[in-house]
Design an enzyme around this catalytic site. Structure first.
Site, PDB file in Angstrom:
ATOM      1  N   GLU A 127       0.610  -1.218   0.247  1.00 48.80           N
ATOM      2  CA  GLU A 127       0.031   0.124   0.033  1.00 48.80           C
ATOM      3  C   GLU A 127       0.828   1.182   0.035  1.00 48.80           C
ATOM      4  OE1 GLU A 127      -2.779  -0.683  -1.172  1.00 48.80           O
ATOM      5  OE2 GLU A 127      -4.287  -0.363   0.074  1.00 48.80           O
ATOM      6  N   THR A 182      -5.544   8.449  -2.727  1.00 49.83           N
ATOM      7  CA  THR A 182      -5.711   8.211  -1.278  1.00 49.83           C
ATOM      8  C   THR A 182      -4.839   9.103  -0.474  1.00 49.83           C
ATOM      9  OG1 THR A 182      -5.884   5.937  -2.009  1.00 49.83           O
ATOM     10  CG2 THR A 182      -5.264   6.346   0.497  1.00 49.83           C
TER      11      THR A 182
HETATM   12  P1  ADP Z   1      -7.615   1.877  -4.616  1.00 45.98           P
HETATM   13  O1  ADP Z   1      -8.918   2.315  -3.718  1.00 45.98           O
HETATM   14  O2  ADP Z   1      -8.102   1.404  -5.860  1.00 45.98           O
HETATM   15  O3  ADP Z   1      -6.648   1.081  -3.873  1.00 45.98           O
HETATM   16  P2  ADP Z   1      -5.527   3.874  -4.621  1.00 45.98           P
HETATM   17  O4  ADP Z   1      -5.450   5.308  -4.877  1.00 45.98           O
HETATM   18  O5  ADP Z   1      -5.261   3.566  -3.268  1.00 45.98           O
HETATM   19  O6  ADP Z   1      -7.167   3.188  -5.083  1.00 45.98           O
HETATM   20  O7  ADP Z   1      -4.543   3.027  -5.543  1.00 45.98           O
HETATM   21  C1  ADP Z   1      -4.628   3.223  -6.908  1.00 45.98           C
HETATM   22  C2  ADP Z   1      -3.471   3.744  -7.163  1.00 45.98           C
HETATM   23  O8  ADP Z   1      -2.186   2.496  -6.887  1.00 45.98           O
HETATM   24  C3  ADP Z   1      -3.211   3.961  -8.714  1.00 45.98           C
HETATM   25  O9  ADP Z   1      -2.420   5.262  -8.697  1.00 45.98           O
HETATM   26  C4  ADP Z   1      -2.274   2.754  -9.132  1.00 45.98           C
HETATM   27  O10 ADP Z   1      -1.643   3.370 -10.255  1.00 45.98           O
HETATM   28  C5  ADP Z   1      -1.443   2.468  -8.018  1.00 45.98           C
HETATM   29  N1  ADP Z   1      -1.145   1.038  -7.991  1.00 45.98           N
HETATM   30  C6  ADP Z   1       0.083   0.359  -8.101  1.00 45.98           C
HETATM   31  N2  ADP Z   1       0.122  -0.909  -8.092  1.00 45.98           N
HETATM   32  C7  ADP Z   1      -1.280  -1.038  -8.322  1.00 45.98           C
HETATM   33  C8  ADP Z   1      -1.939  -2.472  -8.487  1.00 45.98           C
HETATM   34  N3  ADP Z   1      -1.089  -3.706  -8.864  1.00 45.98           N
HETATM   35  N4  ADP Z   1      -2.955  -2.203  -8.868  1.00 45.98           N
HETATM   36  C9  ADP Z   1      -3.846  -1.106  -8.813  1.00 45.98           C
HETATM   37  N5  ADP Z   1      -3.298   0.015  -8.540  1.00 45.98           N
HETATM   38  C10 ADP Z   1      -1.959  -0.111  -8.426  1.00 45.98           C
END
Ligand code: ADP
Length: 308
Positions: A127, A182
């Site tokens: 995360e 986030t």
């Molecule tokens: P979510 O609620 O979908 O987790 P976040 O904003 O916390 O939303 O996470 C999405 C972000 O994480 C995006 O910027 C994305 O590029 C990044 N990210 C990195 N690796 C991954 C992954 N394996 N799957 C999804 N998002 C990823």
């Protein structure tokens, strides 16, 4: 020992209103598939057709594998193949699903037999790539399934099986999600919280836990009330107030932001008019000139090995 393992990890909703950074619930709305394979060349290679970073230090699954390779002194290269099912950046635990899938797959690939808290600890390291900080609510739900309560210092995740008649309706607005959403949405949370609001949130949170323990979906839904984070974040979601008002008027028991948003989640039971709730939420977003998709879903089990 198998040379590759594929894991299917579910989407999740975090917070459930008053349980900011504490509560999570695994949902069968969407699933990621993460396949880990050993390879001769050293290092981590990520393959995905989906719009996510493939640099291992920027990908949540990549960071988990990197941490586990280091910790367990594994001397093998790893290929990570990610098939995204959970839309990224909508508050459905997309980054967490990949991280959870990677942790569970790595554990199986190298026969580590880690316990639930350890799996969650490693999945949480992913995360950092998306949120900038480690938080365990989505990854705990995605690894363990059902409803989770996260305690940190030391990490101790409590899992409770949800009632069978709990049904959720999610409205996912088609909004352009900012990079590091986030992180941004965490920055708007007030640093100073009014004492009385804090107490009321604790009351609601306690009632949610009792609802899960006594399998009382009505108590869960009616306790999804957040007087601290939702008021600070709702302006980031155009149409939120309409969506919430409409869903409640259509019979939803409680409505709040799913995780860091922008998806909105309504709590209901099997006997609610779910189609009506869904279409009312869609109409709420339309009022703000935002199109949206709705998904009716249920709580689900955690990440599972589907192929070896
Ligand atoms: P979510 O609620 O979908 O987790 P976040 O904003 O916390 O939303 O996470 C999405 C972000 O994480 C995006 O910027 C994305 O590029 C990044 N990210 C990195 N690796 C991954 C992954 N394996 N799957 C999804 N998002 C990823």
């Amino acid at each position: 020992m198998a040379n590759s393992v594929t894991v299917r990890a579910p989407s999740s909703t975090a917070n459930l209103g008053p349980g900011f950074d504490v509560f999570g619930l695994a949902l069968d709305a969407f699933f990621d598939e993460v396949r880990l394979s050993k390879r001769k060349e050293k290092g981590i290679k990520i393959i995905s057709k989906d719009p996510i970073p493939v640099n291992p230090t920027k990908n949540t699954a990549g960071l988990v594998v990197k941490a586990m390779l280091n910790k367990f002194k594994v001397n093998s290269g790893i290929e990570i193949k990610i098939k995204k099912g959970v839309p990224a950046g909508f508050g459905m635990g997309s980054s967490a699903a990949s991280a959870a899938g990677a942790a569970v797959a790595f554990d199986e690939l190298f026969k580590l037999k880690l316990g639930p808290n350890e799996l969650v600890k490693f999945a949480g390291m992913g995360e950092k790539a998306s949120a900038g900080t480690i938080h365990y609510d989505n990854v705990s739900a995605s690894v363990l399934g059902g409803f989770v309560i996260v305690r940190t210092e030391p990490l101790d995740v409590i899992q409770i099986d949800p009632p069978k008649d709990l049904v959720l309706c999610i409205a996912i607005p088609k909004l352009k999600v900012p990079e590091k959403k986030t992180k941004v949405s965490r920055s708007v949370i007030p640093k100073k919280i009014e004492h009385a609001a804090k107490i009321r949130n604790q009351q609601h949170a306690a009632a949610i836990i009792v609802g899960f323990l006594t399998k009382d979906s009505r108590r869960i839904g009616e306790s999804v009330i957040d007087e601290i984070v939702e008021p600070a974040r709702k302006h980031m979601i155009p149409g939120f107030s309409h969506v919430k008002k409409n869903a409640l008027a259509s019979g939803a028991l409680g409505v709040t932001i799913s995780g860091a948003g922008p998806s909105v989640i309504a709590f209901a039971t099997k006997s609610s008019n779910l189609k009506r709730i869904a279409s009312s939420m869609k109409k709420g977003f339309s009022k703000a000139k935002i199109s949206s998709e709705t998904v009716i879903c249920r709580p689900t089990k955690g990440a599972r090995i589907i192929k070896k």
